[in-house]
Design an enzyme around this catalytic site. Structure first.
Site, short mmCIF file in Angstrom:
data_model
loop_
_atom_site.label_atom_id
_atom_site.label_comp_id
_atom_site.label_asym_id
_atom_site.label_seq_id
_atom_site.Cartn_x
_atom_site.Cartn_y
_atom_site.Cartn_z
N GLU A 86 30.87 45.78 48.98
CA GLU A 86 31.87 46.26 49.93
C GLU A 86 31.57 47.61 50.58
O GLU A 86 32.42 48.50 50.62
CB GLU A 86 33.24 46.30 49.24
CG GLU A 86 33.63 44.95 48.65
CD GLU A 86 34.98 44.96 47.92
OE1 GLU A 86 35.54 46.04 47.74
OE2 GLU A 86 35.44 43.88 47.55
N GLU A 95 32.87 34.77 45.00
CA GLU A 95 34.23 35.01 44.47
C GLU A 95 35.22 34.08 45.16
O GLU A 95 36.16 34.53 45.80
CB GLU A 95 34.63 36.46 44.69
CG GLU A 95 33.64 37.47 44.15
CD GLU A 95 34.08 38.92 44.30
OE1 GLU A 95 35.28 39.17 44.48
OE2 GLU A 95 33.21 39.80 44.26
C1 GLA Z 1 36.62 42.32 44.80
C2 GLA Z 1 35.61 42.56 43.72
C3 GLA Z 1 35.87 41.73 42.52
C4 GLA Z 1 37.32 41.69 42.14
C5 GLA Z 1 38.14 41.29 43.33
C6 GLA Z 1 39.60 41.27 42.97
O1 GLA Z 1 36.40 41.17 45.47
O2 GLA Z 1 34.29 42.36 44.13
O3 GLA Z 1 35.13 42.22 41.45
O4 GLA Z 1 37.72 42.94 41.67
O5 GLA Z 1 37.94 42.25 44.33
O6 GLA Z 1 39.81 40.80 41.70
#
Ligand code: GLA
Length: 367
Positions: free
Chosen positions: A165, A272
């Site tokens: 990020e 994710e």
């Molecule tokens: C981001 C992070 C993850 C997690 C999500 C929310 O996407 O990369 O590790 O913390 O937020 O759970």
């Protein structure tokens, strides 16, 4: 014209067919049994992973994980804060448990994450006097952290989310104004990849982010990765987090982003994945959950359709997508419960709270 075969020939063909199935089961992809897991349906496509904490590796969840998935990511315990809470303290126990479960059960292990602005320990950005740390010291801390963590899981973690990020969401800024960026400048990104690569040259190194299919952010990520490649930085892939919702996700944006990232010649991992049933809301809703926050049959149907579309697209990109990981195991518990709305339950995954496959599950495996 309909050809009639003599009875004994029909029996022979049937017999040969059964033989073929017994001898070559992997060639017969629709022969999945009711006990096949996601990993089996997707055997010819990509590994299917799940994010876990040490507690998900016990009881009924553990059984579900080994039946359905063939890759693990630590949901929290490999992040900087949990694993390195003080400068001279590393807490390995929880991360080790996940690594051990992966190796005992033959699952792949993704590492998450080496450098992020969130869930960082307090000491990291401060010097001994409590002032903001200087650039050189922060780089040294980043190097020490990455060296320790990547060394510990060398040969166990096959792919790392190295930087998480770093790109800003809006049009105004290119990079996120995190302490990493404001103290070190954009060089922190290249440095993190170099440190990780030096310790484990065999690990695949990813840049990971959310909103990656939003055209504005997508183009910035593409630009940044292209620059990194031009500088010879050891980056091997882009991690698409995939925290989407059933209302705004479009096939067009998904396909366009995958095609654009693929044109860089790198691999893509979906790191994710979950699919909220609610529209996105920025900031916490102060009044908390209300009666409209219900998983209706209409929402369940829409979720199943969206999951079907997502996986159709992923299968089309199987040459570049090398892993798809869900963020949490089942609707029994998701990070989206209570976030961003207090007291509100979400239902973003393929298994319900009793760990039973939802409608969406059957759409994902039916192809
Ligand atoms: C981001 C992070 C993850 C997690 C999500 C929310 O996407 O990369 O590790 O913390 O937020 O759970």
């Amino acid at each position: 014209m309909k050809i009639q075969y003599p009875f004994f020939q029909q029996v022979q063909v049937l017999f040969l067919g059964i033989h073929f199935l017994v001898l070559f089961p992997p060639l017969y992809s629709t022969a999945q049994t009711a006990t096949s897991g996601l990993k089996d349906y997707y055997r010819d496509y990509f590994p299917i992973g799940v994010s876990v904490g040490p507690r998900s590796l016990e009881g009924d969840q553990a059984a579900l994980i080994s039946a359905q998935f063939n890759s693990l990511t630590a949901e929290n315990v490999m992040k900087m804060g949990p694993i390195h809470p003080e400068e001279d303290t590393y807490l390995w126990e929880n991360a080790d448990k996940i690594a051990q479960f992966a190796s005992e059960n033959g699952l792949l292990l993704r590492g998450h994450t080496l450098c992020w602005h969130s869930q960082t320990p307090d000491w990291l950005f401060k010097d001994a006097e409590g002032q903001e740390v200087k650039k050189e010291m922060l780089l040294k801390r980043l190097e020490d952290h990455i060296t320790a963590v990547v060394s510990r899981y060398k040969g166990k973690v096959y792919a790392w989310d190295v930087v998480n990020e770093a790109i800003a969401d809006g049009e105004a800024d290119f990079y996120r104004a995190s302490p990493w960026y404001t103290i070190i400048g954009e060089a922190f990104i290249a440095k993190a990849f170099e440190f990780a690569h030096r310790i484990d040259p065999d690990a695949l190194l990813f840049y990971n982010d959310y909103n990656t299919i939003n055209p504005v952010k997508r183009d910035k990520i593409y630009e940044m990765v292209k620059r990194l490649q031009a500088e010879g930085v050891p980056i091997h892939g882009i991690g698409i987090q995939g925290h989407w919702n059933i209302h705004s996700l479009t096939e067009e944006n998904l396909r366009a982003a995958l095609a654009k990232y693929a044109s860089l010649g790198l691999k893509i991992q979906v790191t994710e994945l979950d699919l909220s049933i609610y529209k996105s809301e920025s900031g916490r809703r102060s009044k908390g959950a209300d009666e409209s926050d219900v998983f209706t049959p209409e929402l369940e149907k829409l979720q199943a359709e969206k999951y079907k579309m997502i996986f159709e697209v992923f299968r089309d990109f199987k040459d570049v997508i090398t892993s798809v990981t869900f963020w949490n195991v089942s609707d029994r518990h998701s990070w989206l419960d209570n976030f961003p709305v207090r007291g509100r339950k979400n239902y973003p995954l393929l298994f319900d709270k009793d760990l039973k496959p939802k409608k969406a599950y059957w759409e994902v495996v039916k192809f």
